[in-house]
Scaffold this active site. Structure first.
Site, PDB file in Angstrom:
ATOM      1  N   ASN A   9      30.168  58.656 -24.710  1.00 57.75           N
ATOM      2  CA  ASN A   9      29.039  59.230 -24.261  1.00 57.75           C
ATOM      3  C   ASN A   9      28.792  58.518 -22.740  1.00 57.75           C
ATOM      4  OD1 ASN A   9      26.271  59.338 -23.793  1.00 57.75           O
ATOM      5  ND2 ASN A   9      25.655  58.109 -25.659  1.00 57.75           N
ATOM      6  N   TRP A  10      28.661  59.376 -21.912  1.00 54.34           N
ATOM      7  CA  TRP A  10      28.767  58.929 -20.479  1.00 54.34           C
ATOM      8  C   TRP A  10      27.349  58.611 -20.137  1.00 54.34           C
ATOM      9  CZ3 TRP A  10      32.371  63.000 -17.495  1.00 54.34           C
ATOM     10  CH2 TRP A  10      33.732  63.013 -18.331  1.00 54.34           C
ATOM     11  N   LYS A  11      26.427  58.764 -20.976  1.00 54.69           N
ATOM     12  CA  LYS A  11      25.020  58.515 -20.618  1.00 54.69           C
ATOM     13  C   LYS A  11      24.762  59.011 -19.322  1.00 54.69           C
ATOM     14  CE  LYS A  11      25.065  54.875 -23.972  1.00 54.69           C
ATOM     15  NZ  LYS A  11      24.761  53.580 -24.513  1.00 54.69           N
ATOM     16  N   HIS A  94      20.055  59.626 -30.573  1.00 55.02           N
ATOM     17  CA  HIS A  94      20.503  58.406 -29.882  1.00 55.02           C
ATOM     18  C   HIS A  94      19.369  57.246 -29.842  1.00 55.02           C
ATOM     19  CE1 HIS A  94      22.237  55.490 -27.193  1.00 55.02           C
ATOM     20  NE2 HIS A  94      23.436  55.984 -27.701  1.00 55.02           N
ATOM     21  N   GLU A  96      18.551  55.323 -27.672  1.00 52.53           N
ATOM     22  CA  GLU A  96      18.019  55.382 -26.323  1.00 52.53           C
ATOM     23  C   GLU A  96      16.920  56.339 -26.096  1.00 52.53           C
ATOM     24  OE1 GLU A  96      21.462  55.329 -24.106  1.00 52.53           O
ATOM     25  OE2 GLU A  96      21.897  53.356 -24.415  1.00 52.53           O
ATOM     26  N   GLU A 166      25.096  52.985 -34.932  1.00 50.36           N
ATOM     27  CA  GLU A 166      24.978  52.485 -33.719  1.00 50.36           C
ATOM     28  C   GLU A 166      24.053  51.344 -33.853  1.00 50.36           C
ATOM     29  OE1 GLU A 166      27.058  54.677 -30.219  1.00 50.36           O
ATOM     30  OE2 GLU A 166      24.705  55.219 -30.136  1.00 50.36           O
ATOM     31  N   GLY A 172      25.437  48.215 -25.611  1.00 51.87           N
ATOM     32  CA  GLY A 172      25.350  47.889 -24.341  1.00 51.87           C
ATOM     33  C   GLY A 172      25.247  46.235 -23.752  1.00 51.87           C
ATOM     34  N   SER A 211      29.129  48.627 -27.806  1.00 49.01           N
ATOM     35  CA  SER A 211      30.337  47.614 -27.292  1.00 49.01           C
ATOM     36  C   SER A 211      31.621  47.728 -27.978  1.00 49.01           C
ATOM     37  CB  SER A 211      29.787  46.070 -27.339  1.00 49.01           C
ATOM     38  OG  SER A 211      28.459  45.999 -26.765  1.00 49.01           O
ATOM     39  N   GLY A 232      30.298  53.902 -25.155  1.00 53.44           N
ATOM     40  CA  GLY A 232      29.228  54.211 -24.076  1.00 53.44           C
ATOM     41  C   GLY A 232      30.217  53.526 -22.885  1.00 53.44           C
TER      42      GLY A 232
HETATM   43  P1  13P Z   1      27.997  50.925 -25.421  1.00 48.28           P
HETATM   44  O1  13P Z   1      29.473  51.329 -25.903  1.00 48.28           O
HETATM   45  O2  13P Z   1      27.901  50.875 -23.976  1.00 48.28           O
HETATM   46  O3  13P Z   1      27.587  49.740 -26.098  1.00 48.28           O
HETATM   47  O4  13P Z   1      27.105  52.236 -25.826  1.00 48.28           O
HETATM   48  C1  13P Z   1      27.287  52.582 -27.275  1.00 48.28           C
HETATM   49  C2  13P Z   1      26.615  54.042 -27.168  1.00 48.28           C
HETATM   50  O5  13P Z   1      25.469  53.879 -27.020  1.00 48.28           O
HETATM   51  C3  13P Z   1      27.259  55.082 -27.522  1.00 48.28           C
HETATM   52  O6  13P Z   1      26.512  56.058 -27.664  1.00 48.28           O
END
Ligand code: 13P
Length: 249
Positions: A9-11, A94, A96, A166, A172, A211, A232
């Site tokens: 997930n490149w966000k 997600h 977020e 998640e 993150g 993470s 992420g």
């Molecule tokens: P991180 O791997 O940066 O913690 O993010 C996980 C995530 O939200 C994947 O969708």
């Protein structure tokens, strides 16, 4: 036997130059894993990444989708559009989007149904906050988030979906769930689905996200009910992402 899956997930990261370098790096190493590999770039780079992965095993996913198929919905992207440019997966729910863009259980369920209706596959995210974990309601929260899609689309819909656990406190933050903590929740999820349909539960891939990195991926994915990762930060470096893919199979 469930095929492992690793999705990046490149966000909201990248530029034309950086995403093209990243996908070249991933393409170069993808032959060394038996896991299914998916990348989810920002919308504006989807077509470029579709072209760059046309001859590779890497599959394409989107990070979000409108529940409507088309029309006057300024700023939104529809299922038919994602299908048109070669997407196979769509991340829905997600944390977020739940926390920052007001996506309720009801909205995630509507979007989940729209993804399926368009012949795409949802990667449906669920997870508790730190406060919820510390108050002992993790299973209640996860159960409620899953019930939203079970009530709208039924357990059979999970034959074409992937779940991603998640924990919000691990996203993150560099704090990952321990393999035991993650396995406990994954087993709870699979058990909940198995109570409705054992066959669907057995085939359902449940990814861990939060993470995950090359140092902890193998121990997490070795757990009986963890079928891969939704990555992420570590998905933005080809070497790290590929190391996680290899840890998955
Ligand atoms: P991180 O791997 O940066 O913690 O993010 C996980 C995530 O939200 C994947 O969708």
């Amino acid at each position: 036997m469930r095929q492992a899956m690793v999705a990046g997930n490149w966000k909201m990261n990248g530029s034309s130059a950086s995403v093209s370098e990243l996908i070249e790096g991933i393409n170069a190493g993808v032959g060394e894993t038996s896991a299914e590999i998916v990348v989810c770039p920002p919308f504006v780079y989807l077509s470029a990444i579709a072209a760059a992965t046309a001859d590779s095993a890497v599959k394409l996913g989107a990070q979000n989708m409108c529940d409507q198929d088309g029309g006057a919905f300024t700023g939104e992207i529809s299922g038919p559009m994602l299908k048109d440019i070669g997407c196979e997966y769509v991340i829905i729910g997600h944390s977020e989007r739940r926390a920052m863009y007001g996506e309720t259980d009801e909205i995630t369920a509507i979007k989940y149904g729209a993804v399926l209706k368009n012949g795409l596959k949802p990667i449906f995210c669920i997870g508790e906050t730190l406060e919820e974990r510390e108050s002992g309601v993790t299973e209640d929260v996860i159960g409620r988030q899953i019930d939203a899609i079970l009530e709208s689309d039924g357990v059979a819909s999970l034959a074409n979906a992937v779940l991603a656990y998640e924990p919000v406190w691990a996203i993150g933050t560099g704090k990952t769930a321990s393999p035991e903590q993650a396995q406990d929740v994954h087993a709870f999820i699979r058990g909940k689905i198995a109570a409705l349909d054992a066959g669907i539960a057995d085939g359902l891939r449940i990814l861990y996200g939060g993470s995950m990195n090359p140092g902890n991926a193998a121990d997490l994915i070795a757990q009986a009910d963890i079928d891969g990762g939704l990555i992420g930060g570590a998905s933005l470096k080809a070497d790290d992402f590929l190391a996680i893919c290899k840890a998955a199979g």
